[in-house]
Design an enzyme around this catalytic site. Structure first.
Site, PDB file in Angstrom:
ATOM      1  N   ASN A  10       0.878  -1.175   0.000  1.00 24.16           N
ATOM      2  CA  ASN A  10       0.000   0.000   0.000  1.00 24.16           C
ATOM      3  C   ASN A  10       0.909   1.216   0.000  1.00 24.16           C
ATOM      4  O   ASN A  10       1.532   1.532   1.006  1.00 24.16           O
ATOM      5  CB  ASN A  10      -0.881  -0.035   1.254  1.00 24.16           C
ATOM      6  N   LYS A  12       0.086   4.263  -0.237  1.00 20.94           N
ATOM      7  CA  LYS A  12      -0.531   5.452   0.370  1.00 20.94           C
ATOM      8  C   LYS A  12      -0.300   6.668  -0.538  1.00 20.94           C
ATOM      9  O   LYS A  12      -0.332   6.519  -1.760  1.00 20.94           O
ATOM     10  CB  LYS A  12       0.015   5.649   1.791  1.00 20.94           C
ATOM     11  N   HIS A  98      -9.172   1.301   5.272  1.00 22.03           N
ATOM     12  CA  HIS A  98      -7.866   1.447   5.939  1.00 22.03           C
ATOM     13  C   HIS A  98      -8.037   2.389   7.139  1.00 22.03           C
ATOM     14  O   HIS A  98      -8.833   3.331   7.074  1.00 22.03           O
ATOM     15  CB  HIS A  98      -6.849   2.012   4.943  1.00 22.03           C
ATOM     16  N   GLU A 100      -6.357   4.757   8.131  1.00 19.26           N
ATOM     17  CA  GLU A 100      -6.138   6.176   7.817  1.00 19.26           C
ATOM     18  C   GLU A 100      -7.389   6.796   7.197  1.00 19.26           C
ATOM     19  O   GLU A 100      -7.656   7.983   7.385  1.00 19.26           O
ATOM     20  CB  GLU A 100      -4.901   6.317   6.904  1.00 19.26           C
ATOM     21  N   GLU A 168      -4.765  -4.810  10.678  1.00 19.86           N
ATOM     22  CA  GLU A 168      -3.717  -3.809  10.845  1.00 19.86           C
ATOM     23  C   GLU A 168      -3.958  -3.053  12.154  1.00 19.86           C
ATOM     24  O   GLU A 168      -4.777  -2.115  12.187  1.00 19.86           O
ATOM     25  CB  GLU A 168      -3.750  -2.806   9.682  1.00 19.86           C
ATOM     26  N   GLY A 174       3.234   2.224  10.699  1.00 22.75           N
ATOM     27  CA  GLY A 174       4.244   3.270  10.548  1.00 22.75           C
ATOM     28  C   GLY A 174       5.013   3.588  11.819  1.00 22.75           C
ATOM     29  O   GLY A 174       5.693   4.614  11.887  1.00 22.75           O
ATOM     30  N   SER A 212       3.985  -2.197  10.151  1.00 24.38           N
ATOM     31  CA  SER A 212       5.437  -2.292  10.360  1.00 24.38           C
ATOM     32  C   SER A 212       6.039  -3.626   9.930  1.00 24.38           C
ATOM     33  O   SER A 212       6.996  -4.108  10.548  1.00 24.38           O
ATOM     34  CB  SER A 212       5.791  -1.982  11.823  1.00 24.38           C
TER      35      SER A 212
HETATM   36  P1  13P Z   1       3.509   0.348   7.480  1.00 29.98           P
HETATM   37  O1  13P Z   1       3.969  -0.955   6.855  1.00 29.98           O
HETATM   38  O2  13P Z   1       4.235   1.537   6.959  1.00 29.98           O
HETATM   39  O3  13P Z   1       3.480   0.238   8.969  1.00 29.98           O
HETATM   40  O4  13P Z   1       1.991   0.564   7.011  1.00 29.98           O
HETATM   41  C1  13P Z   1       1.104  -0.480   7.124  1.00 29.98           C
HETATM   42  C2  13P Z   1      -0.137  -0.120   6.412  1.00 29.98           C
HETATM   43  O5  13P Z   1      -0.878   0.759   6.838  1.00 29.98           O
HETATM   44  C3  13P Z   1      -0.437  -0.835   5.151  1.00 29.98           C
HETATM   45  O6  13P Z   1      -1.741  -0.598   4.736  1.00 29.98           O
END
Ligand code: 13P
Length: 250
Positions: A10, A12, A98, A100, A168, A174, A212
Site C-alpha cells: 500500500n 498510500k 484502511h 487512515e 492492521e 508506521g 510495520s
Molecule cells: P507500514 O507498513 O508503513 O506500517 O503501514 C502499514 C499499512 O498501513 C499498510 O496498509
C-alpha cells in the site's frame, strides 16, 4: 484448504509517475526470475498512476489495486473515484476501510461495507481493513473491536474469492512496533472463527497482517497460522525493501 498468499504493498500518498514506474520495473525484473510465484503480488499505488502501472504489469505476476473507492458507480461526488473507474484503469483489487481513511475521513463500518460491496460489484477483490487502537488494546478490547469491524464491514455476498481481510493494528502502522507473533495469531484465529459464522468458505479467505512489516520480521509474521500474506506500507515503497517480503510468499 490451502490458501495462496497475497503480498500487497500500500503506497498510500507516495510516488510520482516516474519513480512509481521505476519501482514496478525493478519488481518485474525480480519477479521474472521466478518461474511460478507461489503467491499473488499486489501494489496499490495512488489512483492517478493505476492506469500506467497496470499497463506495465499486464500479463505479469504483479497486480495493481486502488486504495479506496466511492460506493456509487458515478455521480455528483467531487474528488471521488468509483470502483468501476479503478477497474477500467486496470486495477483488480481495492483496499477499503484502511485505518487512515477511517480516521482521516471518518469512515464507519457501514461506509466501509458499502465500499467493499462497490469493489465487488465492479469485479475487484475487496481488501477490508480492520484493527484496534492502542487504547483499545490496552483496555483488553481488541477481540471485541475486531469482531465488530469484521461483522459490520464485511460486504454482502463476500466469498473467499472476492474478499480479503487485513488485520492492521492502528498502533503498529508506521511506528516500527508490531504485536507479538502470539497476539497476531490470536487475532487471526479469532477473525477466522468470526468469518466462519458469516460465510460458508471462511477457511479459504485470505487474512493479511499489516503494520510495520519489513524484511526482518516478515518470515516470522508471514509464517504464522492463519496469516495468509501481508499488507505493507513503508517497506513496499522500494523494490529493495519489498522484495525480501515478497520472497516469504514465493
Ligand atoms: P507500514 O507498513 O508503513 O506500517 O503501514 C502499514 C499499512 O498501513 C499498510 O496498509
Amino acid at each position: 484448504m490451502s490458501i495462496r498468499p497475497l503480498i500487497a504493498g500500500n503506497w498510500k500518498m507516495n510516488g510520482l509517475k516516474g519513480e512509481s514506474s521505476e519501482v514496478i520495473r525493478e519488481l518485474l525484473a525480480k519477479v521474472s526470475t521466478v518461474a511460478n510465484p507461489g503467491c499473488d503480488i499486489l501494489i496499490c499505488p495512488p489512483a492517478l498512476v493505476v492506469n500506467e502501472l497496470a499497463a506495465l504489469c499486464e500479463g505479469t505476476s504483479i497486480s495493481i489495486g486502488g486504495q479506496d473507492c466511492h460506493p456509487n458507480v458515478s455521480g455528483a461526488h467531487t474528488g471521488d473515484i468509483s470502483a468501476e473507474m479503478l477497474k477500467d484503469a486496470g486495477a483488480s483489487y481495492c483496499i477499503v476501510g484502511h485505518s487512515e481513511r477511517r480516521t482521516d475521513h471518518g469512515e464507519s463500518n457501514e461506509t466501509v461495507k458499502a465500499k467493499a460491496e462497490a469493489a465487488i460489484r465492479a469485479g475487484l477483490i475487496a481488501i477490508v481493513c480492520v484493527g484496534e487502537t492502542l487504547e483499545e488494546r490496552e483496555g483488553g478490547k481488541t477481540l471485541n473491536v475486531i469482531s465488530e469491524q469484521v461483522k459490520n464491514s464485511l460486504p454482502e455476498g463476500a466469498t473467499a474469492e472476492n474478499t480479503v481481510i487485513a488485520y492492521e493494528p492502528v498502533w503498529a502502522i508506521g511506528t516500527g512496533k508490531t504485536p507479538t507473533p502470539q497476539d497476531v495469531a490470536e487475532v487471526h484465529a479469532h477473525m477466522r472463527a468470526e468469518l466462519s459464522a458469516l460465510m460458508t468458505d471462511a477457511n479459504g479467505v485470505r487474512l493479511l497482517y499489516g503494520g510495520s512489516v519489513k524484511g526482518s520480521n516478515a518470515p516470522e509474521l508471514m509464517g504464522l497460522e492463519n496469516v495468509d500474506g501481508g499488507l505493507v506500507g513503508g517497506a513496499s515503497l522500494t523494490a529493495e525493501d519489498f522484495w525480501p517480503i515478497i520472497e516469504t510468499g514465493i
